[in-house]
Design a protein around this motif. Structure first.
Motif, PDB file in Angstrom:
ATOM      1  N   GLY A   1      -1.949   2.467   6.997  1.00  0.00           N
ATOM      2  CA  GLY A   1      -1.115   2.401   8.196  1.00  0.00           C
ATOM      3  C   GLY A   1       0.368   2.631   7.971  1.00  0.00           C
ATOM      4  N   GLY A   2       0.752   2.900   6.737  1.00  0.00           N
ATOM      5  CA  GLY A   2       2.149   3.205   6.472  1.00  0.00           C
ATOM      6  C   GLY A   2       2.922   2.035   5.883  1.00  0.00           C
ATOM      7  N   THR A   3       4.177   2.290   5.656  1.00  0.00           N
ATOM      8  CA  THR A   3       5.063   1.356   4.969  1.00  0.00           C
ATOM      9  C   THR A   3       5.119  -0.022   5.614  1.00  0.00           C
ATOM     10  OG1 THR A   3       6.401   3.202   4.177  1.00  0.00           O
ATOM     11  CG2 THR A   3       7.434   1.023   4.169  1.00  0.00           C
ATOM     12  N   TYR A   4       5.346  -0.077   6.905  1.00  0.00           N
ATOM     13  CA  TYR A   4       5.524  -1.368   7.576  1.00  0.00           C
ATOM     14  C   TYR A   4       4.229  -2.181   7.620  1.00  0.00           C
ATOM     15  CZ  TYR A   4      10.236   0.030   8.726  1.00  0.00           C
ATOM     16  OH  TYR A   4      11.547   0.403   8.621  1.00  0.00           O
ATOM     17  N   VAL A   5       3.139  -1.508   7.864  1.00  0.00           N
ATOM     18  CA  VAL A   5       1.844  -2.201   7.913  1.00  0.00           C
ATOM     19  C   VAL A   5       1.484  -2.739   6.527  1.00  0.00           C
ATOM     20  CG1 VAL A   5      -0.641  -1.911   8.320  1.00  0.00           C
ATOM     21  CG2 VAL A   5       1.010  -0.863   9.889  1.00  0.00           C
ATOM     22  N   VAL A   6       1.663  -1.921   5.507  1.00  0.00           N
ATOM     23  CA  VAL A   6       1.335  -2.351   4.142  1.00  0.00           C
ATOM     24  C   VAL A   6       2.253  -3.489   3.710  1.00  0.00           C
ATOM     25  CG1 VAL A   6       1.285  -1.628   1.719  1.00  0.00           C
ATOM     26  CG2 VAL A   6       0.260  -0.187   3.480  1.00  0.00           C
ATOM     27  N   ALA A   7       3.506  -3.431   4.104  1.00  0.00           N
ATOM     28  CA  ALA A   7       4.432  -4.522   3.774  1.00  0.00           C
ATOM     29  C   ALA A   7       3.920  -5.833   4.356  1.00  0.00           C
ATOM     30  CB  ALA A   7       5.832  -4.206   4.294  1.00  0.00           C
ATOM     31  N   GLU A   8       3.480  -5.791   5.596  1.00  0.00           N
ATOM     32  CA  GLU A   8       2.953  -7.005   6.237  1.00  0.00           C
ATOM     33  C   GLU A   8       1.675  -7.476   5.534  1.00  0.00           C
ATOM     34  OE1 GLU A   8       1.154  -8.211  10.546  1.00  0.00           O
ATOM     35  OE2 GLU A   8       2.935  -6.949  10.540  1.00  0.00           O
ATOM     36  N   LEU A   9       0.775  -6.542   5.215  1.00  0.00           N
ATOM     37  CA  LEU A   9      -0.480  -6.886   4.556  1.00  0.00           C
ATOM     38  C   LEU A   9      -0.258  -7.472   3.157  1.00  0.00           C
ATOM     39  CD1 LEU A   9      -2.633  -3.752   5.465  1.00  0.00           C
ATOM     40  CD2 LEU A   9      -2.902  -6.055   6.390  1.00  0.00           C
ATOM     41  N   ALA A  10       0.755  -6.942   2.467  1.00  0.00           N
ATOM     42  CA  ALA A  10       1.017  -7.371   1.089  1.00  0.00           C
ATOM     43  C   ALA A  10       1.971  -8.555   1.002  1.00  0.00           C
ATOM     44  CB  ALA A  10       1.582  -6.199   0.289  1.00  0.00           C
ATOM     45  N   GLY A  11       2.559  -8.920   2.126  1.00  0.00           N
ATOM     46  CA  GLY A  11       3.476 -10.054   2.116  1.00  0.00           C
ATOM     47  C   GLY A  11       4.820  -9.750   1.481  1.00  0.00           C
ATOM     48  N   VAL A  12       5.274  -8.507   1.658  1.00  0.00           N
ATOM     49  CA  VAL A  12       6.570  -8.099   1.118  1.00  0.00           C
ATOM     50  C   VAL A  12       7.380  -7.422   2.226  1.00  0.00           C
ATOM     51  CG1 VAL A  12       5.657  -7.786  -1.222  1.00  0.00           C
ATOM     52  CG2 VAL A  12       5.714  -5.837   0.347  1.00  0.00           C
ATOM     53  N   LYS A  13       8.605  -7.072   1.909  1.00  0.00           N
ATOM     54  CA  LYS A  13       9.446  -6.364   2.870  1.00  0.00           C
ATOM     55  C   LYS A  13       9.248  -4.860   2.723  1.00  0.00           C
ATOM     56  CE  LYS A  13      12.687 -10.084   3.243  1.00  0.00           C
ATOM     57  NZ  LYS A  13      14.041 -10.552   3.256  1.00  0.00           N
ATOM     58  N   PRO A  14       9.434  -4.104   3.795  1.00  0.00           N
ATOM     59  CA  PRO A  14       9.215  -2.653   3.751  1.00  0.00           C
ATOM     60  C   PRO A  14       9.930  -1.912   2.616  1.00  0.00           C
ATOM     61  CG  PRO A  14       9.412  -3.362   6.017  1.00  0.00           C
ATOM     62  CD  PRO A  14       9.732  -4.564   5.165  1.00  0.00           C
ATOM     63  N   PRO A  15      11.163  -2.298   2.238  1.00  0.00           N
ATOM     64  CA  PRO A  15      11.787  -1.569   1.124  1.00  0.00           C
ATOM     65  C   PRO A  15      10.990  -1.655  -0.184  1.00  0.00           C
ATOM     66  CG  PRO A  15      13.458  -2.767   2.339  1.00  0.00           C
ATOM     67  CD  PRO A  15      12.125  -3.220   2.871  1.00  0.00           C
ATOM     68  N   SER A  16      10.259  -2.746  -0.370  1.00  0.00           N
ATOM     69  CA  SER A  16       9.410  -2.854  -1.563  1.00  0.00           C
ATOM     70  C   SER A  16       8.324  -1.784  -1.541  1.00  0.00           C
ATOM     71  CB  SER A  16       8.766  -4.234  -1.654  1.00  0.00           C
ATOM     72  OG  SER A  16       9.744  -5.226  -1.840  1.00  0.00           O
ATOM     73  N   VAL A  17       7.703  -1.617  -0.397  1.00  0.00           N
ATOM     74  CA  VAL A  17       6.648  -0.612  -0.269  1.00  0.00           C
ATOM     75  C   VAL A  17       7.236   0.784  -0.448  1.00  0.00           C
ATOM     76  CG1 VAL A  17       4.845   0.338   1.232  1.00  0.00           C
ATOM     77  CG2 VAL A  17       5.279  -2.130   1.201  1.00  0.00           C
ATOM     78  N   SER A  18       8.430   1.014   0.073  1.00  0.00           N
ATOM     79  CA  SER A  18       9.094   2.307  -0.124  1.00  0.00           C
ATOM     80  C   SER A  18       9.316   2.555  -1.610  1.00  0.00           C
ATOM     81  CB  SER A  18      10.432   2.346   0.616  1.00  0.00           C
ATOM     82  OG  SER A  18      10.214   2.271   2.011  1.00  0.00           O
ATOM     83  N   GLY A  19       9.659   1.508  -2.340  1.00  0.00           N
ATOM     84  CA  GLY A  19       9.830   1.621  -3.788  1.00  0.00           C
ATOM     85  C   GLY A  19       8.528   1.967  -4.489  1.00  0.00           C
ATOM     86  N   TRP A  20       7.430   1.405  -4.024  1.00  0.00           N
ATOM     87  CA  TRP A  20       6.126   1.729  -4.596  1.00  0.00           C
ATOM     88  C   TRP A  20       5.809   3.199  -4.371  1.00  0.00           C
ATOM     89  CZ3 TRP A  20       3.040  -2.690  -1.769  1.00  0.00           C
ATOM     90  CH2 TRP A  20       3.513  -3.935  -2.194  1.00  0.00           C
ATOM     91  N   LYS A  21       6.133   3.673  -3.163  1.00  0.00           N
ATOM     92  CA  LYS A  21       5.878   5.074  -2.842  1.00  0.00           C
ATOM     93  C   LYS A  21       6.696   5.984  -3.751  1.00  0.00           C
ATOM     94  CE  LYS A  21       5.664   6.030   1.659  1.00  0.00           C
ATOM     95  NZ  LYS A  21       5.925   5.938   3.112  1.00  0.00           N
ATOM     96  N   GLU A  22       7.947   5.637  -3.966  1.00  0.00           N
ATOM     97  CA  GLU A  22       8.803   6.440  -4.844  1.00  0.00           C
ATOM     98  C   GLU A  22       8.297   6.423  -6.276  1.00  0.00           C
ATOM     99  OE1 GLU A  22      12.905   5.222  -4.463  1.00  0.00           O
ATOM    100  OE2 GLU A  22      12.825   5.441  -2.281  1.00  0.00           O
ATOM    101  N   ALA A  23       7.846   5.256  -6.722  1.00  0.00           N
ATOM    102  CA  ALA A  23       7.344   5.114  -8.090  1.00  0.00           C
ATOM    103  C   ALA A  23       5.940   5.708  -8.244  1.00  0.00           C
ATOM    104  CB  ALA A  23       7.321   3.645  -8.497  1.00  0.00           C
ATOM    105  N   GLY A  24       5.245   5.865  -7.114  1.00  0.00           N
ATOM    106  CA  GLY A  24       3.877   6.383  -7.163  1.00  0.00           C
ATOM    107  C   GLY A  24       2.883   5.358  -7.673  1.00  0.00           C
ATOM    108  N   ARG A  25       3.242   4.076  -7.554  1.00  0.00           N
ATOM    109  CA  ARG A  25       2.385   3.008  -8.075  1.00  0.00           C
ATOM    110  C   ARG A  25       2.580   1.723  -7.285  1.00  0.00           C
ATOM    111  NH1 ARG A  25       2.245  -1.187 -11.402  1.00  0.00           N
ATOM    112  NH2 ARG A  25       0.489  -1.410 -12.809  1.00  0.00           N
TER     113      ARG A  25
END
Length: 109
Positions: free
Chosen positions: A11-35
């Motif tokens: 569902g994208g950055t915001y949805v994954v952030a909510e599911l993972a219990g983190v803030k959206p910038p963390s998920v953006s960092g994962w996307k940049e890192a590819g992991r």
């Protein structure tokens, strides 16, 4: 499945952030890192599996049995019997032999 694909499929950055219990910038960092960090991927994997996106076994092909032992079925036990021991099993093996030798030495004392 690549981290970016999984994030998009869930569902994208915001949805994954909510599911993972983190803030959206963390998920953006994962996307940049590819992991996705393992601790968060372990949390997301059952959700991805429930939604038909990916399986837990597919996301953790080498150690899913240790993370989710409830997934181990009879076919997996047969596969593991012929498989090479894991690093953890190899690490434990010498310790068991040492305990055994100490028990034998104690019996002869």
């Amino acid at each position: 499945m690549h981290a970016l694909e999984l994030i998009d499929a869930l569902g994208g950055t915001y949805v994954v952030a909510e599911l993972a219990g983190v803030k959206p910038p963390s998920v953006s960092g994962w996307k940049e890192a590819g992991r996705i960090p393992d601790a968060k991927l372990i949390r997301l994997a059952p959700i991805a599996e429930q939604r038909g996106i990916a399986t837990r076994k597919g996301l953790f092909p080498n150690d899913w049995q240790e993370i989710w032992p409830e997934l181990v079925g009879p076919e997996d036990l047969q596969d593991s019997a012929s498989a090479k021991p894991s690093a953890a099993e190899e690490h434990r093996k010498p310790q068991a032999e040492v305990v055994h030798l100490e028990a034998v030495a104690g019996a002869h004392a």
